[in-house]
Write an enzyme that holds these catalytic residues in place. Structure first.
Site, PDB file in Angstrom:
ATOM      1  CB  SER A 247      -0.954  -0.068   1.186  1.00  0.00           C
ATOM      2  OG  SER A 247      -2.122   0.633   0.882  1.00  0.00           O
ATOM      3  CE  LYS A 251      -0.035   5.172  -1.979  1.00  0.00           C
ATOM      4  NZ  LYS A 251      -1.054   4.486  -2.701  1.00  0.00           N
ATOM      5  CD1 TRP A 338      -7.983   3.075  -1.821  1.00  0.00           C
ATOM      6  CD2 TRP A 338      -9.677   4.215  -2.714  1.00  0.00           C
ATOM      7  NE1 TRP A 338      -7.862   4.375  -1.422  1.00  0.00           N
ATOM      8  CE2 TRP A 338      -8.888   5.102  -1.959  1.00  0.00           C
ATOM      9  CE3 TRP A 338     -10.808   4.715  -3.373  1.00  0.00           C
ATOM     10  CZ2 TRP A 338      -9.180   6.455  -1.826  1.00  0.00           C
ATOM     11  CZ3 TRP A 338     -11.108   6.080  -3.248  1.00  0.00           C
ATOM     12  CH2 TRP A 338     -10.310   6.920  -2.484  1.00  0.00           C
ATOM     13  CG  HIS A 388      -5.735  -2.543   0.605  1.00  0.00           C
ATOM     14  ND1 HIS A 388      -4.968  -2.206  -0.485  1.00  0.00           N
ATOM     15  CD2 HIS A 388      -5.251  -1.803   1.640  1.00  0.00           C
ATOM     16  CE1 HIS A 388      -4.087  -1.292  -0.131  1.00  0.00           C
ATOM     17  NE2 HIS A 388      -4.233  -1.035   1.148  1.00  0.00           N
TER      18      HIS A 388
HETATM   19  C1  GCU Z   1      -5.419   4.730   1.806  1.00  0.00           C
HETATM   20  C2  GCU Z   1      -4.866   5.471   0.630  1.00  0.00           C
HETATM   21  C3  GCU Z   1      -4.060   4.554  -0.296  1.00  0.00           C
HETATM   22  C4  GCU Z   1      -3.040   3.781   0.500  1.00  0.00           C
HETATM   23  C5  GCU Z   1      -3.718   3.080   1.649  1.00  0.00           C
HETATM   24  C6  GCU Z   1      -2.759   2.352   2.590  1.00  0.00           C
HETATM   25  O1  GCU Z   1      -6.419   3.850   1.386  1.00  0.00           O
HETATM   26  O2  GCU Z   1      -5.927   6.072  -0.052  1.00  0.00           O
HETATM   27  O3  GCU Z   1      -3.400   5.311  -1.293  1.00  0.00           O
HETATM   28  O4  GCU Z   1      -2.342   2.895  -0.336  1.00  0.00           O
HETATM   29  O5  GCU Z   1      -4.395   4.017   2.445  1.00  0.00           O
HETATM   30  O6  GCU Z   1      -1.604   2.698   2.715  1.00  0.00           O
HETATM   31  O7  GCU Z   1      -3.235   1.406   3.253  1.00  0.00           O
END
Ligand code: GCU
Length: 409
Positions: A247, A251, A338, A388
């Protein structure tokens, strides 16, 4: 379009706008890049510069840890054939200090071992039930189900995230695991007075400039500093470190892999918007939504692309391309709309040209594979059922992928 409509996420594939992706092998002036030399000398640096300047921000100086210290080690772990080490990474500068605590489990062997390196969300003690693991002292996000109160971790959090870290599986396959709480490098809040950023401020400065690093840049920097330590550890084969992240930390792992070529393998787990998902698809989370919810993650220049993705000089497939020719693995989850699974896949597909320039096979098909049908070329991909998250299934694929590239098996 009203403000509200702009913030609404689209989940309908038929409403994905048509878009033109920048070609990763066409120079800004229009010249085609035809060989590795041109890519490495011209196009790769130009691409990296655009990501630094417009997306994640650059690090405004050269900053390394000042010392590493093993604070604890032992064999009394909950895992078979494993040893534990806890290492403090310390940065001291101008009277300020930053401490990051790395937890490592390594298979008990006299060989140097390859390692998976990944940051964690709630503290090292959450990834294991091991009572010897120190509890993080940094600011953490409040999470009542983990017993976190006033942004402080405590004993109640021990082991609450073991499901995300397949430690015995990793050890049994001959790998080590190294993990650090991400907030040790920069707490995940819109505040630039804490974490690593102030170490590079000029006199009177209290936040990064518009083209300077946000939190994702700080976490990626931290991953590189962890690798600096791993290079000194006699039990680790630092030429075989796979950086993995989920997540937002996925990144950061991608950005670390792009900026630091010492990472031999890069693994993105459900990294979504600002990770591997193509921004131009505007499916699920968008640039505008992410910048509004997490203004501290990217550099301020990135806000120029809110609802304006077609003007981005790059897109996320070029982030994947920056990792070439090193192996990269992208994982999606079916219910994680998402994060736009198709957009995550397509960035691997569109980055593959650059892998092909090196004579490596990327993701040859524009069609996504079916659920639980991993593709394992120099670019790897799977989509699994479920939400997720990071699951045992994900780890099993990462281990297979690492075996393929590190051990040729
Ligand atoms: C939120 C955010 C995402 C991210 C996520 C996470 O949902 O919008 O961009 O990847 O958190 O880090 O769990």
């Amino acid at each position: 379009m009203g403000a509200e409509a702009q913030y609404q996420a689209n989940y309908d594939e038929s409403k994905v706008p048509s878009y033109n992706l920048p070609d990763p092998l066409v120079m800004p002036g229009g010249r085609q890049v035809k060989n590795v030399k041109k890519w490495e000398r011209k196009m790769r640096p130009a691409t990296l510069h655009l990501f630094e300047d417009q997306v994640y921000g650059k690090i405004p100086g050269d900053l390394k840890m000042t010392s590493f210290r093993i604070v604890e080690e032992g064999k009394n772990t909950p895992y078979k054939n494993a040893i534990r080490k806890q290492v403090e990474l310390l940065l001291e500068k101008d009277g300020k200090e930053l401490r990051a605590l790395m937890l490592m489990y390594l298979p008990e062997t006299d060989q140097k071992v390859p390692v998976f390196l990944g940051l964690n969300f709630y503290g090292n003690h959450t990834v294991t039930e091991d009572v010897n693991v120190l509890i993080t002292e940094s600011w953490v996000r409040n999470e009542s189900s983990f017993g976190i109160v006033n942004n402080q971790s405590n004993e109640k959090g021990r082991g609450v995230r073991t499901n995300r870290w397949a430690i015995q599986e990793i050890i049994d396959n001959g790998y080590g695991l190294a993990t650090i709480y991400y907030g040790d490098f920069d707490p995940d809040r819109d505040d630039f007075s804490d974490g690593v950023h102030p170490f590079l401020y000029h006199y009177g400065q209290d936040k990064p400039r518009p083209n300077e690093w946000g939190a994702l840049g700080a976490w990626a920097w931290g991953l590189s500093r962890a690798l600096d330590y791993l290079e000194t550890d006699p039990d680790v084969d630092a030429s075989k470190v796979a950086v993995m992240g989920h997540s937002r930390i996925g990144k950061a792992a991608l950005w670390a892999g792009a900026t630091d070529v010492r990472f031999a393998v890069v693994i993105s787990n459900n990294s979504g918007c600002g990770g591997t998902a193509l921004s131009r698809r505007r499916f699920g989370e968008t640039v505008q939504i992410i910048n509004a919810a997490f203004p501290h993650w990217f550099c301020d220049n990135f806000t120029a692309y809110n609802n304006n993705e077609d003007n981005l000089p790059i897109d996320q497939h070029q982030l994947v391309a920056l990792i070439a020719p090193r192996p990269v693995y992208i994982a999606s989850a079916e219910e994680d709309q998402w994060a736009d699974p198709r957009g995550e896949y397509l960035s691997g597909y569109h980055a593959s040209k650059v892998y092909e320039l090196y004579g490596k096979k990327g993701l040859p098909s524009p069609e996504m594979p079916a659920i639980h049908q991993p593709v394992m070329n120099q670019v790897g991909y799977h989509i699994r059922a479920g939400e997720h998250d990071v699951t045992l299934y994900d780890w099993q694929q990462y281990i297979r992928f690492a075996n393929l590239h590190f051990l040729n098996r």
